[in-house]
Motif scaffolding. Structure first.
Motif: not given
Length: 443
Positions: A90-101
């Motif tokens: 799901l590329k969760a790590k990248e999604a959570f990074k973008d969410m915080r950004r």
């Protein structure tokens, strides 16, 4: 005449506010304490796109909070591996990074949960956990894409303040409001005023400091441009017209910048002078200190210091990583737990539907930083001396120290010593009691 001079003092030729036009008013000249600056979506995007310092302020904490990701603790290794693999898919790590950004830039960071159910459903309806089939995708997006949020305003409700539905932009060729239930979205929001539903962009309270920072950059550029200049003295200057002086100045400026040799008359004088920059460092340090304090980020981090390694003197960086760890536990962990619960409820994801409450599992964040070799050696030396005192006074046995410090497989890469204040106080009291008993026996 005096009134004209006084009015002129209210204006300053500053490229930031007036694009070089003297008739534009500088906001800092008439600054009012407590005046709130509301930035539009276009202004926020423009600030972010044109300033690398702003990009560091927005991006670096988002990268740090997800950099070393997580470890999932549970007894079933196969299930744990399946969950971690699904998070990678799901590329969760990248999604959570973008969410915080997005949260730092727009005030709200969100992730949509693209679930498939065994029956027809509307996005306005909550997720039916008994009919979940799979989680197909997750997408991070910013608060810029949210038209409005419908939240619970009943102060006597257990759900007071929480968002119940999100209104997204209308779909093409549809006049109906595009409402999505809160259970279908992960929402990251850390700055919100009580009577507002949307979060506050980080750049709004930073705007004045960023304005001064940009002005200081321009000012330093002007100083460097005019750091050295030449003065030319001649009695003939007084007899020249304004037009002749302008033409001579342009010619000499060109020659002095391109030629190393100047040919002048006997009574003429050419001097090279330098701009006095005394005190400029203190002023620039003040601006950096203000920016660092407002963002709660050390200057070295804002400037892009290599992440993850800390020397003994970098207490401010250690405090920064402690704040990042607190953000992980208090703000990101609940969102990750919600995502994993959705995966466990899905019938087709992990070998069958699993009740999240029926198994023991825990999310642990991997360490954010380590210390340099010299600091690590000094810490281990101090811990070894402390352990020796504990053994000598009977607080711990050598076997207990061995198990604590070395574990089952030899020296650990990181110290197992927690440094917990309650533990330190308890051990200190125990050492004092043992020493007191020893002195009484000797007496």
């Amino acid at each position: 005449m005096n009134s004209t001079i006084e009015r002129a003092k209210e204006f300053r030729n500053d490229f930031m506010q007036g694009n070089g036009k003297a008739n534009e008013r500088d906001a800092l000249v008439r600054q009012t304490p407590g005046h709130r600056r509301l930035l539009s979506k276009e202004e926020l995007k423009s600030l972010y796109a044109t300033n690398m310092i702003i990009q560091n302020i927005i991006n670096i904490p988002a990268e740090d909070i997800t950099r070393n990701w997580i470890t999932l603790k549970m007894e079933d290794e196969d299930l744990k591996n399946a969950i971690m693999q699904k998070l990678r898919d799901l590329k969760a790590k990248e999604a959570f990074k973008d969410m915080r950004r997005f949260e730092r830039l727009s005030g709200d960071g969100l992730i949509s949960l693209g679930v498939k159910q065994s029956s027809l459903f509307s996005l306005e309806d909550p997720i039916d956990t008994d009919k979940l089939k799979s989680l197909e995708y997750i997408h991070a997006f910013s608060g810029f894409k949210v038209e409005s949020m419908i939240s619970n305003s009943d102060v006597f409700s257990p759900e007071y303040g929480s968002v119940e539905q999100y209104e997204l932009p209308k779909k093409v060729d549809s006049a109906k409001r595009n409402l999505v239930h809160a259970s279908r979205i992960l929402h990251d929001q850390t700055r919100r005023l009580e009577d507002e539903t949307k979060g506050q962009p980080l750049l709004e309270p930073l705007y004045d400091i960023l304005t001064v920072m940009d002005t200081s950059l321009w000012s330093v550029g002007q100083i460097l441009y005019d750091f050295t200049f030449k003065t030319y003295s001649s009695e003939d200057i007084e007899e020249m017209s304004r037009e002749e002086r302008r033409e001579l100045g342009m010619l000499m400026d060109y020659m002095f910048r391109t030629e190393a040799l100047a040919i002048i008359g006997k009574d003429e004088k050419l001097e090279k002078k330098s701009t006095n920059v005394g005190g400029i460092k203190d002023l620039l340090d003040y601006v950096w200190d203000m920016l660092s304090g407002a963002t709660r980020m050390p200057k070295t981090v804002i400037k892009g210091q290599e992440a993850g390694t800390i020397t003994g003197a970098q207490y401010d960086v250690m405090n920064y990583y402690s704040r990042i760890a607190a953000m992980q536990e208090n703000e990101m962990k609940p969102q990750l737990e919600k995502l994993i619960r959705v995966l466990l409820w899905c019938e087709d994801e992990l070998g069958g539907r699993i009740d999240p409450e029926s198994i023991d599992w825990e999310i642990q964040f991997n360490p954010l930083w380590d210390v340099d070799a010299k600091t690590d050696a000094e810490i281990r030396k101090m811990v070894a001396e402390t352990d020796d005192i504990y053994i000598m006074n009977g607080v711990l046995t050598s076997d207990e120290v061995r198990d604590t410090r070395f574990g089952r497989y030899g020296l650990e890469p990181t110290l197992a010593f927690t440094g917990d204040e309650a533990e330190l106080n308890r051990m200190a009291e125990e050492v004092y009691r043992k020493q007191k008993e020893s002195r009484e026996q000797d007496g």
